[in-house]
Design an enzyme around this catalytic site. Structure first.
Site, PDB file in Angstrom:
ATOM      1  N   SER A  15     -10.142  -0.187   3.663  1.00  0.00           N
ATOM      2  CA  SER A  15      -9.405  -0.567   4.870  1.00  0.00           C
ATOM      3  C   SER A  15      -8.754   0.654   5.516  1.00  0.00           C
ATOM      4  O   SER A  15      -8.064   1.418   4.844  1.00  0.00           O
ATOM      5  CB  SER A  15      -8.314  -1.578   4.523  1.00  0.00           C
ATOM      6  OG  SER A  15      -8.913  -2.756   4.049  1.00  0.00           O
ATOM      7  N   GLU A  23      -3.717   3.003   7.050  1.00  0.00           N
ATOM      8  CA  GLU A  23      -3.519   2.951   5.594  1.00  0.00           C
ATOM      9  C   GLU A  23      -4.056   4.254   4.981  1.00  0.00           C
ATOM     10  O   GLU A  23      -3.544   4.762   4.001  1.00  0.00           O
ATOM     11  CB  GLU A  23      -4.284   1.743   5.016  1.00  0.00           C
ATOM     12  CG  GLU A  23      -4.207   1.647   3.497  1.00  0.00           C
ATOM     13  CD  GLU A  23      -4.869   0.395   2.945  1.00  0.00           C
ATOM     14  OE1 GLU A  23      -4.778  -0.675   3.578  1.00  0.00           O
ATOM     15  OE2 GLU A  23      -5.490   0.502   1.871  1.00  0.00           O
ATOM     16  N   ARG A  48       0.810  -1.221   0.000  1.00  0.00           N
ATOM     17  CA  ARG A  48       0.000   0.000   0.000  1.00  0.00           C
ATOM     18  C   ARG A  48       0.850   1.280   0.000  1.00  0.00           C
ATOM     19  O   ARG A  48       0.487   2.295   0.616  1.00  0.00           O
ATOM     20  CB  ARG A  48      -0.986   0.017   1.177  1.00  0.00           C
ATOM     21  CG  ARG A  48      -1.980  -1.098   1.151  1.00  0.00           C
ATOM     22  CD  ARG A  48      -2.856  -1.088  -0.109  1.00  0.00           C
ATOM     23  NE  ARG A  48      -3.531  -2.366  -0.239  1.00  0.00           N
ATOM     24  CZ  ARG A  48      -3.079  -3.370  -1.009  1.00  0.00           C
ATOM     25  NH1 ARG A  48      -1.985  -3.218  -1.755  1.00  0.00           N
ATOM     26  NH2 ARG A  48      -3.718  -4.506  -1.075  1.00  0.00           N
TER      27      ARG A  48
HETATM   28  C1  LIG Z   1     -14.966   0.719  -0.807  1.00  0.00           C
HETATM   29  C2  LIG Z   1     -13.476   0.856  -0.941  1.00  0.00           C
HETATM   30  C3  LIG Z   1     -12.737  -0.281  -1.216  1.00  0.00           C
HETATM   31  C4  LIG Z   1     -11.342  -0.199  -1.319  1.00  0.00           C
HETATM   32  N1  LIG Z   1     -10.639  -1.330  -1.593  1.00  0.00           N
HETATM   33  C5  LIG Z   1      -9.308  -1.263  -1.753  1.00  0.00           C
HETATM   34  C6  LIG Z   1      -8.554  -2.432  -2.072  1.00  0.00           C
HETATM   35  O1  LIG Z   1      -9.072  -3.531  -2.197  1.00  0.00           O
HETATM   36  N2  LIG Z   1      -7.223  -2.308  -2.240  1.00  0.00           N
HETATM   37  C7  LIG Z   1      -6.589  -1.101  -2.124  1.00  0.00           C
HETATM   38  O2  LIG Z   1      -5.364  -1.034  -2.325  1.00  0.00           O
HETATM   39  N3  LIG Z   1      -7.284   0.025  -1.804  1.00  0.00           N
HETATM   40  C8  LIG Z   1      -8.610  -0.023  -1.621  1.00  0.00           C
HETATM   41  N4  LIG Z   1      -9.313   1.114  -1.295  1.00  0.00           N
HETATM   42  C9  LIG Z   1      -8.593   2.369  -1.037  1.00  0.00           C
HETATM   43  C10 LIG Z   1      -8.475   3.309  -2.258  1.00  0.00           C
HETATM   44  O3  LIG Z   1      -9.547   3.119  -3.134  1.00  0.00           O
HETATM   45  C11 LIG Z   1      -7.155   3.080  -3.012  1.00  0.00           C
HETATM   46  O4  LIG Z   1      -6.051   3.329  -2.175  1.00  0.00           O
HETATM   47  C12 LIG Z   1      -7.074   3.997  -4.241  1.00  0.00           C
HETATM   48  O5  LIG Z   1      -6.031   3.551  -5.071  1.00  0.00           O
HETATM   49  C13 LIG Z   1      -6.846   5.461  -3.894  1.00  0.00           C
HETATM   50  O6  LIG Z   1      -6.976   6.211  -5.083  1.00  0.00           O
HETATM   51  P1  LIG Z   1      -7.533   7.707  -5.057  1.00  0.00           P
HETATM   52  O7  LIG Z   1      -7.409   8.250  -6.437  1.00  0.00           O
HETATM   53  O8  LIG Z   1      -8.874   7.747  -4.461  1.00  0.00           O
HETATM   54  O9  LIG Z   1      -6.454   8.377  -4.129  1.00  0.00           O
HETATM   55  P2  LIG Z   1      -6.724   9.495  -3.015  1.00  0.00           P
HETATM   56  O10 LIG Z   1      -7.473   8.881  -1.892  1.00  0.00           O
HETATM   57  O11 LIG Z   1      -7.273  10.706  -3.627  1.00  0.00           O
HETATM   58  O12 LIG Z   1      -5.221   9.783  -2.553  1.00  0.00           O
HETATM   59  C14 LIG Z   1      -4.468   8.833  -1.873  1.00  0.00           C
HETATM   60  C15 LIG Z   1      -3.051   9.407  -1.664  1.00  0.00           C
HETATM   61  O13 LIG Z   1      -2.414   9.523  -2.935  1.00  0.00           O
HETATM   62  C16 LIG Z   1      -2.072  10.883  -3.197  1.00  0.00           C
HETATM   63  N5  LIG Z   1      -2.300  11.081  -4.638  1.00  0.00           N
HETATM   64  C17 LIG Z   1      -3.428  10.788  -5.334  1.00  0.00           C
HETATM   65  N6  LIG Z   1      -3.229  11.036  -6.638  1.00  0.00           N
HETATM   66  C18 LIG Z   1      -1.971  11.499  -6.768  1.00  0.00           C
HETATM   67  C19 LIG Z   1      -1.178  11.930  -7.863  1.00  0.00           C
HETATM   68  N7  LIG Z   1      -1.630  11.924  -9.125  1.00  0.00           N
HETATM   69  N8  LIG Z   1       0.096  12.346  -7.622  1.00  0.00           N
HETATM   70  C20 LIG Z   1       0.591  12.368  -6.347  1.00  0.00           C
HETATM   71  N9  LIG Z   1      -0.114  11.975  -5.268  1.00  0.00           N
HETATM   72  C21 LIG Z   1      -1.376  11.547  -5.477  1.00  0.00           C
HETATM   73  C22 LIG Z   1      -2.966  11.715  -2.319  1.00  0.00           C
HETATM   74  O14 LIG Z   1      -2.381  12.971  -2.007  1.00  0.00           O
HETATM   75  C23 LIG Z   1      -3.071  10.823  -1.078  1.00  0.00           C
HETATM   76  O15 LIG Z   1      -1.926  10.980  -0.285  1.00  0.00           O
HETATM   77  C24 LIG Z   1     -10.696   1.048  -1.159  1.00  0.00           C
HETATM   78  C25 LIG Z   1     -11.452   2.205  -0.879  1.00  0.00           C
HETATM   79  C26 LIG Z   1     -12.829   2.105  -0.761  1.00  0.00           C
HETATM   80  C27 LIG Z   1     -13.617   3.345  -0.480  1.00  0.00           C
END
Ligand SMILES: Cc1cc2nc3c(=O)[nH]c(=O)nc-3n(C[C@H](O)[C@H](O)[C@H](O)COP(=O)(O)OP(=O)(O)OC[C@H]3O[C@@H](n4cnc5c(N)ncnc54)[C@H](O)[C@@H]3O)c2cc1C
Length: 303
Positions: free
Chosen positions: A229, A299, A178
């Site tokens: 998570s 996480e 992660r």
């Molecule tokens: C229902 C649900 C189920 C999930 N299941 C999983 C799973 O099975 N496995 C898993 O790994 N995760 C899971 N997640 C967590 C999440 O969806 C993942 O971590 C996802 O990849 C985050 O992407 P995001 O674009 O929403 O990032 P954000 O939440 O917007 O950002 C996460 C971090 O990345 C940084 N960031 C985002 N984009 C960039 C960029 N372009 N450049 C630099 N920094 C950046 C942000 O500043 C922050 O620190 C789940 C979440 C939910 C709500």
């Protein structure tokens, strides 16, 4: 932020900067206060100018992807929240001898990319069925499930920092659980990624995604009001198992509740504050540490 700085920021971007902008609606938890500013960046040139200004002025900033792994504090974020759009929402597919190359901008929705790949018979992203967010967020988090992660299919990642844009080949990335360690000075923006996928029968790919989704439905609550998570799994164990073993399923603080379906998920039952969630996280950490000696590491990224 004084007027001079506001003008400087506004001038480098095509879209209007939104001041004192509430971030709750940009996160799946749906909680938290405003950012001092919300900037939508649509081109590489805009991003380069923006990064130059924030570096020069010492301004805090943070990219928000889909907001599915962040918890914004109630007091908000005293900096610029950056949303990528425009060229960063583009993707392209290229056929190679052995398979398919996908070039995806950081703002491309990961579930949308998966859907397109399934339809066209490009295999390799099935693990992500049910993971919300963007390609950029998936790279930063090394999003994964079922023993696979985005790092497994990455060929390279393009990043931009105050010193410019750079391509980091997969061999130089250090994927961790992660977390993706990208060996360049922080902070940087992931602007795009190149993925390498394989041809396969669309029906077979679809069936694998379906089976993952079914397993998720049984084990996990819906995306709205949660961030998946909350804690990382400690080495050799599962955070959900530890939280459940501590009898914390269903524990509630304000409107934040430990899910009865999956103990490592906190749900905003409606009207929760970020403080409710933070307090619940702290209570979980304390009880699990007291019961098992294991301190759970979040996480979720806290802004
Ligand atoms: C229902 C649900 C189920 C999930 N299941 C999983 C799973 O099975 N496995 C898993 O790994 N995760 C899971 N997640 C967590 C999440 O969806 C993942 O971590 C996802 O990849 C985050 O992407 P995001 O674009 O929403 O990032 P954000 O939440 O917007 O950002 C996460 C971090 O990345 C940084 N960031 C985002 N984009 C960039 C960029 N372009 N450049 C630099 N920094 C950046 C942000 O500043 C922050 O620190 C789940 C979440 C939910 C709500």
């Amino acid at each position: 932020m004084d007027r001079r700085l506001k003008n400087k920021l506004a001038e480098c971007l095509n879209r209007p900067v939104l001041w004192n902008y509430p971030l709750a609606g940009h996160t799946t938890f749906g909680v938290g206060g405003p950012a001092a500013a919300l900037a939508v960046v649509e081109t590489h040139a805009e991003l380069a100018s923006f990064l130059g200004i924030v570096e020069q002025e010492g301004l805090a900033w943070r990219v928000l992807g889909g907001g599915s792994n962040v918890l914004v504090r109630d007091e908000g974020f005293d900096g610029v929240a950056v949303l990528l759009d425009g060229v960063f929402s583009h993707h392209s597919f290229g056929l190679t001898d052995g398979g398919v190359t996908v070039e995806a901008g950081a703002a491309v929705r990961f579930p949308k990319l998966l859907a397109m790949c399934v339809k066209q018979g490009y295999a390799g992203l099935e693990f992500s069925a049910g993971i919300p967010g963007t390609v950029g967020g998936a790279v930063v988090m090394n999003a994964g499930a079922w023993g696979a992660a985005i790092a497994d299919v990455l060929t390279s990642v393009d990043i931009m920092g105050p010193l410019g844009q750079e391509r980091i080949e997969a061999a130089n990335l250090q994927p961790q659980y992660r977390r993706m360690v990208i060996p360049v000075p922080q902070p940087y923006v992931v602007v795009s990624a190149i993925l390498s996928l394989q041809h396969e029968n669309p029906a077979d790919i679809h069936n694998r995604c379906d089976s993952y989704l079914q397993q998720r439905r049984l084990r996990q609550p819906k995306a709205a009001g949660s961030a998946g998570s909350v804690f990382k799994n400690p080495e050799g164990d599962s955070a959900g198992r530890l939280i459940e073993a501590s009898g914390l399923k269903g524990l509630k603080i304000g409107s934040a509740e430990v899910s009865n379906l999956h103990a490592n998920v906190i749900i905003n039952r409606g009207g929760a504050s970020a403080l409710d969630i933070l307090r619940l996280m702290e209570r979980i950490q304390q009880k699990v540490a007291a019961d098992s000696g294991i301190y759970l590491d979040p996480e979720v990224h806290i802004l």
